[in-house]
Design a protein around this motif. Structure first.
Motif, PDB file in Angstrom:
ATOM      1  N   HIS A 155       0.990  -1.243   0.182  1.00 46.90           N
ATOM      2  CA  HIS A 155       0.087  -0.089  -0.129  1.00 46.90           C
ATOM      3  C   HIS A 155       0.911   1.381   0.014  1.00 46.90           C
ATOM      4  N   GLY A 156       0.571   2.155  -1.047  1.00 46.40           N
ATOM      5  CA  GLY A 156       1.390   3.441  -1.185  1.00 46.40           C
ATOM      6  C   GLY A 156       2.843   3.321  -1.890  1.00 46.40           C
ATOM      7  N   ASN A 157       3.433   4.649  -1.767  1.00 45.89           N
ATOM      8  CA  ASN A 157       4.628   4.374  -2.465  1.00 45.89           C
ATOM      9  C   ASN A 157       5.902   4.603  -1.612  1.00 45.89           C
ATOM     10  N   PRO A 158       6.817   3.481  -1.564  1.00 49.77           N
ATOM     11  CA  PRO A 158       8.010   3.633  -0.842  1.00 49.77           C
ATOM     12  C   PRO A 158       8.995   4.647  -1.063  1.00 49.77           C
ATOM     13  N   GLU A 159       8.973   4.953  -2.268  1.00 48.10           N
ATOM     14  CA  GLU A 159       9.728   5.967  -2.742  1.00 48.10           C
ATOM     15  C   GLU A 159       9.540   7.531  -1.972  1.00 48.10           C
ATOM     16  N   GLY A 160      10.328   7.735  -1.004  1.00 45.95           N
ATOM     17  CA  GLY A 160      10.303   9.007  -0.100  1.00 45.95           C
ATOM     18  C   GLY A 160       9.386   9.072   0.885  1.00 45.95           C
ATOM     19  N   ALA A 161       8.830   7.698   1.302  1.00 48.88           N
ATOM     20  CA  ALA A 161       8.075   7.512   2.375  1.00 48.88           C
ATOM     21  C   ALA A 161       8.871   7.698   3.534  1.00 48.88           C
ATOM     22  N   GLN A 162       8.172   8.276   4.765  1.00 53.70           N
ATOM     23  CA  GLN A 162       8.654   8.742   5.808  1.00 53.70           C
ATOM     24  C   GLN A 162       8.189   8.146   7.064  1.00 53.70           C
ATOM     25  N   LEU A 163       7.534   6.883   6.867  1.00 49.59           N
ATOM     26  CA  LEU A 163       6.972   5.885   7.623  1.00 49.59           C
ATOM     27  C   LEU A 163       6.703   4.728   6.958  1.00 49.59           C
ATOM     28  N   ILE A 164       7.492   3.723   7.376  1.00 51.97           N
ATOM     29  CA  ILE A 164       7.126   2.461   6.467  1.00 51.97           C
ATOM     30  C   ILE A 164       6.792   1.273   7.730  1.00 51.97           C
ATOM     31  N   LEU A 165       5.635   0.797   7.461  1.00 54.90           N
ATOM     32  CA  LEU A 165       4.777  -0.105   8.486  1.00 54.90           C
ATOM     33  C   LEU A 165       4.944  -1.488   7.899  1.00 54.90           C
ATOM     34  N   PHE A 166       5.253  -2.602   8.583  1.00 49.83           N
ATOM     35  CA  PHE A 166       5.270  -4.074   8.198  1.00 49.83           C
ATOM     36  C   PHE A 166       4.216  -4.583   9.210  1.00 49.83           C
ATOM     37  N   VAL A 167       2.835  -4.740   8.689  1.00 55.15           N
ATOM     38  CA  VAL A 167       1.884  -5.166   9.674  1.00 55.15           C
ATOM     39  C   VAL A 167       1.503  -6.636   9.256  1.00 55.15           C
ATOM     40  N   GLY A 168       1.070  -7.259  10.351  1.00 53.29           N
ATOM     41  CA  GLY A 168       0.304  -8.857  10.064  1.00 53.29           C
ATOM     42  C   GLY A 168      -0.861  -8.631   9.362  1.00 53.29           C
ATOM     43  N   GLY A 169      -0.650  -9.630   8.063  1.00 50.03           N
ATOM     44  CA  GLY A 169      -1.593  -9.300   7.263  1.00 50.03           C
ATOM     45  C   GLY A 169      -3.147  -9.498   7.605  1.00 50.03           C
ATOM     46  N   ASN A 170      -3.545 -10.082   8.874  1.00 47.82           N
ATOM     47  CA  ASN A 170      -5.035 -10.141   8.990  1.00 47.82           C
ATOM     48  C   ASN A 170      -5.686  -8.960   9.542  1.00 47.82           C
ATOM     49  N   GLN A 171      -4.567  -7.723   9.790  1.00 47.88           N
ATOM     50  CA  GLN A 171      -5.308  -6.675  10.001  1.00 47.88           C
ATOM     51  C   GLN A 171      -5.574  -5.632   8.694  1.00 47.88           C
ATOM     52  N   PHE A 172      -5.508  -6.230   7.424  1.00 44.01           N
ATOM     53  CA  PHE A 172      -5.508  -5.235   6.356  1.00 44.01           C
ATOM     54  C   PHE A 172      -6.730  -4.358   6.638  1.00 44.01           C
ATOM     55  N   MET A 173      -7.962  -4.983   6.832  1.00 45.30           N
ATOM     56  CA  MET A 173      -9.123  -4.291   6.815  1.00 45.30           C
ATOM     57  C   MET A 173      -9.428  -3.285   7.632  1.00 45.30           C
ATOM     58  N   VAL A 174      -8.166  -3.035   8.539  1.00 46.02           N
ATOM     59  CA  VAL A 174      -8.231  -2.095   9.598  1.00 46.02           C
ATOM     60  C   VAL A 174      -7.290  -0.632   9.156  1.00 46.02           C
ATOM     61  N   LEU A 175      -6.251  -0.955   8.438  1.00 47.28           N
ATOM     62  CA  LEU A 175      -5.186   0.034   8.091  1.00 47.28           C
ATOM     63  C   LEU A 175      -5.819   1.172   7.495  1.00 47.28           C
ATOM     64  N   PRO A 176      -6.687   0.922   6.451  1.00 46.51           N
ATOM     65  CA  PRO A 176      -6.875   2.173   5.847  1.00 46.51           C
ATOM     66  C   PRO A 176      -7.564   3.278   6.618  1.00 46.51           C
ATOM     67  N   LYS A 177      -8.625   2.828   7.439  1.00 48.45           N
ATOM     68  CA  LYS A 177      -9.092   3.915   8.449  1.00 48.45           C
ATOM     69  C   LYS A 177      -8.167   4.266   9.347  1.00 48.45           C
ATOM     70  N   LEU A 178      -7.342   3.618   9.820  1.00 52.84           N
ATOM     71  CA  LEU A 178      -6.218   3.698  11.015  1.00 52.84           C
ATOM     72  C   LEU A 178      -5.248   4.863  10.365  1.00 52.84           C
ATOM     73  N   VAL A 179      -4.649   4.458   9.156  1.00 53.96           N
ATOM     74  CA  VAL A 179      -3.830   5.440   8.603  1.00 53.96           C
ATOM     75  C   VAL A 179      -4.666   6.784   8.215  1.00 53.96           C
ATOM     76  N   SER A 180      -5.545   6.645   7.793  1.00 53.41           N
ATOM     77  CA  SER A 180      -6.438   8.045   7.755  1.00 53.41           C
ATOM     78  C   SER A 180      -6.472   9.054   9.011  1.00 53.41           C
ATOM     79  N   ALA A 181      -6.785   8.184  10.066  1.00 54.57           N
ATOM     80  CA  ALA A 181      -7.035   8.846  11.461  1.00 54.57           C
ATOM     81  C   ALA A 181      -5.771   9.210  12.008  1.00 54.57           C
ATOM     82  N   PHE A 182      -4.668   8.630  11.589  1.00 53.78           N
ATOM     83  CA  PHE A 182      -3.196   8.925  12.216  1.00 53.78           C
ATOM     84  C   PHE A 182      -2.655  10.288  11.252  1.00 53.78           C
ATOM     85  N   VAL A 183      -2.937  10.375  10.044  1.00 57.04           N
ATOM     86  CA  VAL A 183      -2.752  11.244   9.215  1.00 57.04           C
ATOM     87  C   VAL A 183      -3.297  12.721   9.650  1.00 57.04           C
ATOM     88  N   GLU A 184      -4.633  12.583  10.039  1.00 57.31           N
ATOM     89  CA  GLU A 184      -5.433  13.789  10.592  1.00 57.31           C
ATOM     90  C   GLU A 184      -4.272  14.194  11.930  1.00 57.31           C
TER      91      GLU A 184
END
Length: 417
Positions: A155-184
């Motif tokens: 998910h996303g672009n590793p080029e120029g990324a300033q935060l790279i997360l390696f997350v256990g796969g079964n959380q895939f459905m949570v990450l979009p909303k989680l990342v959005s809340a974090f970015v806010e």
């Protein structure tokens, strides 16, 4: 001639439509009363619109009418046209001949068998997100072919990324909303987050291979800041000084994933040992949940059940070990390659949530095994400060609320030095 357009809504319409035709075509052709068909059952069918009489066998105009069929004048001949949707049509000579009617019934049966395939929920094909989970701001030219050319766990672009997360796969459905809340809360990181949701063992192998992963013809290097997996794995990494610190932030319970309607009538873990049940199970080599599943199998049926499910049935070809359990198990069940698989209950809930034909069978608490999720900042993280912000955020009230929304439970503790 008479032209009728029908719409078939459920499979049981096959016999109801045949009965209606038999009834209507044997009445005197001179009667003036309209015939009406109503099948308002769970599996129903109806004639919603009709073609009125025209001098041509090809329908000229579709007129709306209240579920009615117009009779032919005495001595008339013609064709009855049926439009089943999805580009499938059929025609029947009126009055019917036996051969015509037989062909019509066979054609109708074939159409009805194809309709479920035509109505497949679009999210059954990967990626289930339909490409909407990319946190990159600039996506360039967007190209993907569901089920053929897509990468659902990067998910996303590793080029120029300033935060790279390696997350256990079964959380895939949570990450979009989680990342959005974090970015806010941290708008400076908008569009600069890259994350992977592969099985923890595969992510660890990537870290051990200079942070490099090859998928088919693509080789990608992404140096992670945060690693998320089971608490036991994070404890081990901390003892090896690979993570500077870690916290626990969520829990999850196991469930048996089956096809909607549970056609194999699977009621318990013991049923997974049946010879007629084809299983999709995680490979212990890189799926941490496999150890917890084996523990639950042992509690339910002892070592014999573990041996039957994970060894004997695998040798017989009725247990399939997955590489990416959170993707493959649901897909294999929907494709009728497997009948069941033990997964996290949050995965069952997600599949039901997006409308896929998946259901779950609960595992009693005395046999269930609870998984504890943990996250840690890697010692050699390229962006340690951003990593610490993310790990802290996982324990926040907002993040915890998002995890509850997707079926995860609260963490048993808050942190470890």
């Amino acid at each position: 001639p008479m032209h009728v357009r029908s719409r078939v809504a459920r499979n049981s319409c096959f016999w109801k439509s045949a009965a209606f035709l038999r009834k209507s075509t044997h009445k005197p052709q001179s009667f003036q009363k309209r015939e009406t068909l109503h099948c308002n059952t769970v599996k129903s069918c109806f004639f919603s619109k009709v073609f009125r009489r025209t001098p041509s066998p090809v329908p000229r105009r579709l007129e709306k009418a209240p579920a009615a069929v117009h009779p032919l004048p005495q001595g008339g001949e013609g064709w009855v046209y049926f439009n089943f949707g999805y580009g499938r049509k059929a025609a029947l000579r009126y009055p019917p001949r036996l051969a015509d009617f037989t062909r019509f019934l066979l054609a109708t049966a074939a159409v009805l068998l194809l309709i479920p395939a035509a109505k497949l929920n679009a999210q059954q094909a990967l990626p289930w997100s339909q490409g909407k989970n990319d946190p990159a701001l600039e996506q360039g030219y967007v190209f993907q072919v569901p089920g053929t050319d897509n990468v659902p766990d990067l998910h996303g672009n590793p080029e120029g990324a300033q935060l790279i997360l390696f997350v256990g796969g079964n959380q895939f459905m949570v990450l979009p909303k989680l990342v959005s809340a974090f970015v806010e809360q941290h708008p400076e990181l908008a569009g600069k987050i890259f994350y992977e949701t592969l099985p923890p063992g595969i992510l660890l192998n990537q870290i051990q291979h200079q942070d490099t992963l090859t998928l088919g013809n693509l080789t990608l290097t992404a140096r992670p800041d945060v690693y998320e997996a089971g608490a036991l794995k994070l404890k081990t990494l901390a003892s090896q000084h690979q993570v500077s610190s870690y916290v626990t932030y969520a829990t999850n319970d196991l469930a048996i994933m089956v096809r909607k309607g549970n056609p194999k009538h699977i009621r318990s873990l013991e049923d997974l040992g049946r010879a007629d049940v084809r299983l999709s199970m995680p490979n212990p080599q890189w799926e941490g949940v496999a150890r917890l599943i084996e523990n639950s199998l042992h509690q339910a049926g002892g070592a014999a059940l573990v041996q039957k499910v994970m060894v004997t049935k695998r040798r017989e070809g009725t247990t399939f070990l997955t590489h990416v359990h959170h993707r493959q198990t649901a897909l294999r069940i929907m494709q009728n390659l497997s009948d069941a698989g033990v997964t996290w209950q949050s995965e069952v809930s997600f599949q039901e949530r997006i409308g896929n034909p998946i259901a779950g069978v609960s595992i009693p608490s005395r046999y269930n095994t609870t998984g504890i999720y943990a996250a840690g900042v890697l010692v050699n993280a390229p962006h340690p400060q951003a990593g610490k912000l993310w790990v802290s955020f996982l324990q926040s009230k907002e993040a915890q609320s998002i995890y509850r929304e997707f079926g995860f439970g609260p963490a048993p503790g808050h942190g470890h030095p």
